[in-house]
Design a protein around this motif. Structure first.
Motif, short mmCIF file in Angstrom:
data_model
loop_
_atom_site.label_atom_id
_atom_site.label_comp_id
_atom_site.label_asym_id
_atom_site.label_seq_id
_atom_site.Cartn_x
_atom_site.Cartn_y
_atom_site.Cartn_z
N THR A 196 24.87 17.94 -52.69
CA THR A 196 24.11 18.91 -51.76
C THR A 196 24.52 18.94 -50.53
OG1 THR A 196 22.31 18.00 -52.98
CG2 THR A 196 21.79 19.10 -51.07
N VAL A 197 24.96 18.10 -49.67
CA VAL A 197 25.30 18.13 -48.42
C VAL A 197 26.66 19.09 -48.03
CG1 VAL A 197 26.60 16.80 -46.32
CG2 VAL A 197 24.35 16.23 -47.77
N ARG A 198 27.69 18.85 -49.28
CA ARG A 198 28.94 19.78 -49.14
C ARG A 198 28.26 21.09 -49.29
NH1 ARG A 198 32.69 18.03 -53.63
NH2 ARG A 198 31.00 19.03 -54.95
N GLY A 199 27.24 21.41 -50.22
CA GLY A 199 27.05 22.67 -50.52
C GLY A 199 26.42 23.44 -49.33
N ALA A 200 25.51 22.53 -48.71
CA ALA A 200 24.93 23.11 -47.29
C ALA A 200 26.05 23.33 -46.41
CB ALA A 200 23.92 22.20 -47.07
N LEU A 201 27.05 22.43 -46.49
CA LEU A 201 27.97 22.75 -45.33
C LEU A 201 28.98 23.82 -45.42
CD1 LEU A 201 29.20 19.13 -44.44
CD2 LEU A 201 28.19 20.84 -42.86
N GLU A 202 29.05 24.12 -47.08
CA GLU A 202 30.01 25.20 -47.25
C GLU A 202 29.19 26.70 -47.12
OE1 GLU A 202 30.74 24.18 -51.33
OE2 GLU A 202 32.80 23.06 -50.98
N GLU A 203 27.74 26.37 -47.51
CA GLU A 203 27.09 27.46 -47.02
C GLU A 203 26.91 27.85 -45.74
OE1 GLU A 203 22.26 28.85 -47.44
OE2 GLU A 203 23.04 26.95 -48.61
N ALA A 204 26.88 26.81 -44.61
CA ALA A 204 27.01 26.88 -43.22
C ALA A 204 28.42 27.62 -43.00
CB ALA A 204 26.74 25.59 -42.76
N LEU A 205 29.46 27.22 -43.54
CA LEU A 205 30.71 27.70 -43.24
C LEU A 205 30.91 28.88 -43.57
CD1 LEU A 205 34.10 27.28 -42.69
CD2 LEU A 205 34.22 26.89 -45.37
N GLU A 206 30.36 29.35 -44.84
CA GLU A 206 30.41 30.99 -45.08
C GLU A 206 29.55 31.77 -44.30
OE1 GLU A 206 32.51 32.26 -47.12
OE2 GLU A 206 33.36 30.42 -47.32
N GLU A 207 28.33 31.22 -43.98
CA GLU A 207 27.45 32.06 -42.88
C GLU A 207 28.36 32.30 -41.66
OE1 GLU A 207 24.31 34.04 -41.18
OE2 GLU A 207 25.01 33.75 -43.31
N GLY A 208 28.85 31.08 -41.04
CA GLY A 208 29.58 31.16 -39.81
C GLY A 208 30.62 32.05 -39.74
N LEU A 209 31.55 32.07 -41.01
CA LEU A 209 32.64 32.98 -41.16
C LEU A 209 32.12 34.32 -41.26
CD1 LEU A 209 35.06 31.04 -43.35
CD2 LEU A 209 35.15 31.31 -40.73
N ARG A 210 31.08 34.66 -41.85
CA ARG A 210 30.43 36.01 -42.04
C ARG A 210 30.11 36.42 -40.53
NH1 ARG A 210 26.00 38.62 -41.48
NH2 ARG A 210 24.86 36.68 -41.20
N ARG A 211 29.35 35.51 -39.83
CA ARG A 211 28.99 35.92 -38.44
C ARG A 211 29.98 36.09 -37.44
NH1 ARG A 211 23.83 34.55 -36.82
NH2 ARG A 211 24.52 33.74 -34.65
N THR A 212 31.29 35.22 -37.67
CA THR A 212 32.36 35.59 -36.91
C THR A 212 33.03 36.69 -37.26
OG1 THR A 212 32.99 33.33 -36.91
CG2 THR A 212 34.82 34.66 -36.55
N GLU A 213 33.14 37.05 -38.66
CA GLU A 213 33.88 38.34 -38.93
C GLU A 213 33.12 39.45 -38.53
OE1 GLU A 213 35.40 40.07 -43.37
OE2 GLU A 213 34.03 38.38 -43.43
N GLU A 214 31.94 39.53 -38.54
CA GLU A 214 30.95 40.67 -38.18
C GLU A 214 31.06 40.78 -36.66
OE1 GLU A 214 26.10 41.87 -37.78
OE2 GLU A 214 27.04 40.25 -39.20
N ARG A 215 31.09 39.53 -35.79
CA ARG A 215 31.08 39.88 -34.35
C ARG A 215 32.51 40.41 -34.13
NH1 ARG A 215 27.75 34.91 -34.16
NH2 ARG A 215 29.36 33.75 -34.14
N PHE A 216 33.36 39.77 -34.62
CA PHE A 216 34.92 40.23 -34.22
C PHE A 216 35.19 41.49 -34.57
CE2 PHE A 216 39.49 39.86 -34.87
CZ PHE A 216 39.94 39.55 -33.67
N ARG A 217 34.92 41.86 -35.85
CA ARG A 217 35.00 43.39 -35.92
C ARG A 217 34.35 44.29 -35.24
NH1 ARG A 217 35.39 42.35 -42.10
NH2 ARG A 217 37.77 42.32 -42.52
N GLY A 218 33.21 43.82 -34.93
CA GLY A 218 32.16 44.63 -34.12
C GLY A 218 32.72 44.80 -32.71
N LEU A 219 33.81 44.02 -32.21
CA LEU A 219 34.49 44.12 -31.00
C LEU A 219 35.45 45.60 -30.92
CD1 LEU A 219 35.39 40.66 -29.96
CD2 LEU A 219 33.51 41.91 -28.89
N PHE A 220 35.86 45.99 -32.14
CA PHE A 220 36.59 46.99 -32.24
C PHE A 220 36.51 48.05 -33.28
CE2 PHE A 220 38.89 42.88 -31.57
CZ PHE A 220 39.25 42.99 -30.27
#
Length: 536
Positions: free
Chosen positions: A478-502
């Motif tokens: 359960t903890v691993r799933g939540a962390l992986e969910e947070a990882l993917e959400e964090g990477l999604r936000r990173t990807e969106e913000r980074f691409r938004g710069l250009f």
């Protein structure tokens, strides 16, 4: 009156010039020479005399016209270009040139431009090349037999070739040379001009001084050639000259667009490099996140190890009364097995999320370093890395980790604690482990009600161990799933913000690149049509 065929050719040229104006309007080039070429289609034949100072241009022009219309002298006699046109007399000042109207019959058929020498003290190159060289229907280039085809004359002939103008060459002052030397000079000049213009041109050895007295066969031949041109080739030369102007401007425009396309290509290469950098970052972060999961897993493994030791020490016949005391068993389990596992798990989860946020900061720094080292900034363009610097200035890793932590803890608590949504992550784990302790108590106490047998106790102990390991594995999943969910959400936000710069800039570059490609195709098509018509 023009024949139907001549009219058709003239209209074909006019149509191409109009297309050229439309295309050039989309480029930074000045289309004024092309507009003038359109106007000159209806004007008189324009003969432009050029040559160095003291080559005898003015004397030659007077000899050809049979009248002293232009001033002559051993020093520069004018500091301006002179345009001779038919009229009743008078002079009008223009921008860098003088317009002379003279009642000479030859000027009914042509306009004549006399220029200062190309190495005169007061040069007029800019006006000549901007105003009159593009307009010339024929260039009469005069060089002197005593210093034939100088370097500056050769450079100027290169300008003539660039505009696609036809040339007639006059080697003046031929009377200063012996007959055998005249032929040598003629061969030298012809070869030099052929090397510059890429074609043979009519060449005449003349003496303006003798020609004024009617004693120079070279001048008579030159005059006959001029009369033939006016009578038979005036319109083809005018049309060919207009197409030469069009061709030069189209090639220049293509060069400008090619340069811009190269800059756009560099920008798009930067966009692709940033995309590749992002892809590597996402892959590396997912791979390295396993180390952060291992820190959280260590908490569960330590609880499991302590739980197994606790069961080994507790589940014995000697401690059978304690096993029947559910409250004491649970308290002992929480004290000796659970300990501070909840707080440690919270710290491990928090550190994993802070690590994830710092990786986004590292991505911004890596991108900024790449841009500053690998891509020069064209003059007048906003640096590609300006949005990165702004994003770095605003970025707060701790704040981002806190946002992700809320997401992860909510998922963990929701799954671990069921309805205990208000509990913290550590409290949720403790609640689950209390449930495990209760289960173990019931499991271990149940065997006493069945029967007392030495063989039952080891099996119950192993079953208790398995139950503990299974529940801990479920909790960690359960903890691993939540962390992986947070990882993917964090990477999604990173990807969106980074691409938004250009995103906007790269999209604009893509559109500009397509427009430039289409523009260059249109220029190439019109240039091919112009060259084909010019050849015909």
């Amino acid at each position: 009156m023009l024949s139907p065929e001549a009219k058709a050719r003239k209209e074909a040229v006019r149509a191409l010039l109009l297309q050229g104006l439309e295309l050039l309007a989309r480029t930074p080039l000045d289309p004024a020479p092309l507009r003038q070429a359109l106007l000159d289609l209806e004007g008189p034949f324009l003969l432009v005399l050029v040559g160095e100072f003291n080559s005898g241009k003015s004397s030659l022009a007077n000899a050809l016209l049979g009248a002293d219309l232009l001033p002559e002298g051993p020093t520069p006699t004018t500091d301006r270009i002179q345009l001779l046109e038919y009229g009743e007399g008078g002079e009008e000042a223009g921008e860098g040139f003088a317009r002379l109207r003279l009642p000479h019959p030859l000027l009914r058929e042509l306009a004549l431009v006399d220029t200062p020498g190309t190495n005169a003290l007061l040069e007029a190159h800019e006006v000549l090349t901007r105003r009159f060289l593009p307009r010339a229907d024929l260039v009469l280039f005069v060089t002197s037999a005593d210093r034939p085809l100088t370097r500056s004359e050769g450079e100027f002939l290169g300008l003539v070739r660039a505009w696609g103008k036809k040339v007639v060459l006059a080697v003046n002052k031929a009377d200063l040379l012996e007959p055998q030397d005249q032929e040598a000079v003629a061969r030298y000049v012809a070869a030099g001009v052929r090397g510059i213009l890429g074609e043979e041109v009519p060449l005449f050895l003349v003496s303006a001084r003798r020609g004024k007295r009617g004693q120079d066969p070279g001048l008579r031949a030159l005059r006959a050639h001029a009369e033939e041109v006016l009578a038979q080739r005036a319109l083809p030369l005018k049309l060919e000259g207009a197409l030469g102007v069009l061709g030069k401007l189209l090639r220049e425009a293509d060069g400008v667009l090619a340069g811009e396309a190269e800059e756009v290509a560099q920008g798009l290469a930067t966009c692709r490099a940033l995309e590749a950098l992002l892809a590597r970052h996402l892959g590396r972060t997912r791979r390295d996140f396993a180390g952060q999961l291992a820190l959280a897993e260590r908490v569960f493994r330590e609880v499991e190890a302590r739980g197994h030791r606790f069961l080994e020490e507790t589940v014995r016949l000697a401690r059978l009364p304690d096993l029947l005391n559910a409250k004491a068993f649970r308290e002992g389990f929480l004290k000796e097995v659970v300990q501070d596992a909840g707080a440690r798990l919270e710290r491990a989860v928090g550190e994993a999320l802070r690590w994830l946020s710092r990786r986004e900061e590292e991505l911004l720094l890596d991108a900024l370093a790449y841009l500053k080292e690998a891509r020069p900034v064209p003059r007048g363009e906003e640096p590609f890395f300006a949005p990165l610097e702004e994003a770095l200035a605003r970025f707060r890793p701790e704040a981002e980790a806190e946002r992700l932590s809320g997401l992860a803890q909510e998922a963990v608590v929701r799954t671990l604690a069921g309805s205990a949504g208000g509990l913290g992550l550590g409290a949720a784990l403790v609640l689950v482990l209390k449930g495990v302790a209760a289960d173990l108590t019931g499991l271990l106490a149940g065997f006493f009600l069945a029967f007392l047998s030495l063989s039952i106790l080891p099996r119950r102990k192993e079953r208790a161990k398995r139950l503990l390991s299974e529940r801990l594995a479920e909790a960690f999943a359960t903890v691993r799933g939540a962390l992986e969910e947070a990882l993917e959400e964090g990477l999604r936000r990173t990807e969106e913000r980074f691409r938004g710069l250009f995103r906007d800039r790269c999209g604009a570059l893509e559109e500009r690149g397509q427009a430039l490609e289409a523009g260059r195709r249109a220029l190439a098509g019109l240039l091919a049509a112009a060259e084909g018509l010019r050849a015909r």
